[in-house]
Design a protein around this motif. Structure first.
Motif, short mmCIF file in Angstrom:
data_model
loop_
_atom_site.label_atom_id
_atom_site.label_comp_id
_atom_site.label_asym_id
_atom_site.label_seq_id
_atom_site.Cartn_x
_atom_site.Cartn_y
_atom_site.Cartn_z
N ASN A 201 36.40 54.78 36.69
CA ASN A 201 35.78 53.88 37.67
C ASN A 201 34.46 54.65 38.00
O ASN A 201 33.29 53.81 38.03
CB ASN A 201 36.59 53.37 38.98
CG ASN A 201 37.54 52.34 38.15
OD1 ASN A 201 37.28 51.66 37.46
ND2 ASN A 201 38.86 52.30 38.95
N PRO B 115 34.22 37.75 43.95
CA PRO B 115 35.47 37.12 43.63
C PRO B 115 35.44 35.54 43.69
O PRO B 115 36.30 34.88 43.13
CB PRO B 115 36.52 37.69 44.70
CG PRO B 115 35.74 38.39 45.69
CD PRO B 115 34.17 38.50 45.26
N GLU C 86 40.22 45.27 46.07
CA GLU C 86 40.22 44.98 44.35
C GLU C 86 38.75 45.43 43.90
O GLU C 86 38.34 44.81 42.89
CB GLU C 86 40.36 43.80 44.30
CG GLU C 86 39.70 42.49 44.75
CD GLU C 86 39.68 42.16 46.16
OE1 GLU C 86 40.17 43.04 47.02
OE2 GLU C 86 39.47 41.23 46.75
N ASP D 101 38.26 46.02 40.36
CA ASP D 101 38.31 44.90 39.28
C ASP D 101 37.04 44.14 39.17
O ASP D 101 36.85 43.06 38.74
CB ASP D 101 39.46 43.93 39.75
CG ASP D 101 40.71 44.45 39.70
OD1 ASP D 101 41.08 45.32 38.80
OD2 ASP D 101 41.71 44.27 40.42
N HIS D 102 36.28 44.30 40.12
CA HIS D 102 34.89 43.57 40.39
C HIS D 102 33.74 44.45 40.05
O HIS D 102 32.59 44.20 40.58
CB HIS D 102 34.93 43.02 41.74
CG HIS D 102 35.90 41.78 41.91
ND1 HIS D 102 37.03 42.13 42.45
CD2 HIS D 102 35.78 40.53 41.45
CE1 HIS D 102 37.74 40.72 42.29
NE2 HIS D 102 36.96 40.00 41.74
#
Ligand code: CTP
Ligand code: ZN
Length: 149
Positions: free
Chosen positions: A25, A108, A143, A146-147
């Motif tokens: 990441n 999101p 999260e 995930d973004h």
């Protein structure tokens, strides 16, 4: 003992003290992907006195400045960025949370303008460790990974 696992570099940037599991990441927020021409080394689950286990990322022949480095704080708040020249660490800084994050995270909210066909760069305001979309106010929680755009 970590130097046995990953060799010193001549020139470039070492991101150290990454929480285990976050090395890939970190590369993503730095924009390093399979198209890179740089020599990149990744060490995962390296024993660390302070952290138990940690990840380390080394990107050769590239210097990451402190503004770029601050985006790393999102996923690795205690990371240390070391700029190496001619085998010596010439600059060392702790990452710190930026006030605003541009172009790195997606919103999101599917109805957000940044998710429409308009080419709008995402902007998140950081306040009290919370990231809020500048356009629709949606808050991004845990999260983050995930973004990543
Ligand atoms: N490093 C490297 N190549 C070099 C010099 C340093 O890859 N030519 C790496 C080291 O392996 C370490 C990081 O850069 O992961 C920081 O190096 P240094 O400041 O020498 O290590 P420490 O003193 O252990 O760092 P800190 O105090 O930040 O824990
Ligand atoms: Zn939004």
């Amino acid at each position: 003992m970590e130097e046995l696992k990953i060799r010193p570099i001549r020139n470039g940037t070492v991101v150290d003290h990454i929480p285990r599991g976050q090395a890939l990441n970190v590369l993503r927020v730095l924009g390093v992907d399979s198209s890179t021409r740089d020599v990149v080394s990744v060490a995962m689950n390296v024993p660390s006195d302070a952290m138990g286990r940690k990840d380390i990322v080394k990107v050769e022949d590239t210097e990451i400045d402190s503004t770029e480095a601050d985006v790393i704080a999102l996923i690795a708040p205690d990371a240390t960025v070391n700029v190496v020249r001619d085998y010596e660490v010439r600059e060392k800084y702790q990452v710190s949370m930026p006030d605003e994050i541009r172009g790195v995270l997606s919103c999101p909210n599917p109805n957000c303008i940044t998710n429409s066909r308009e080419p709008v760069e995402t902007v998140f305001d950081v306040r009290d460790g919370e990231m809020r979309c500048d356009f629709c106010g949606t808050v991004l929680g845990d999260e983050i990974a995930d973004h990543l755009v």
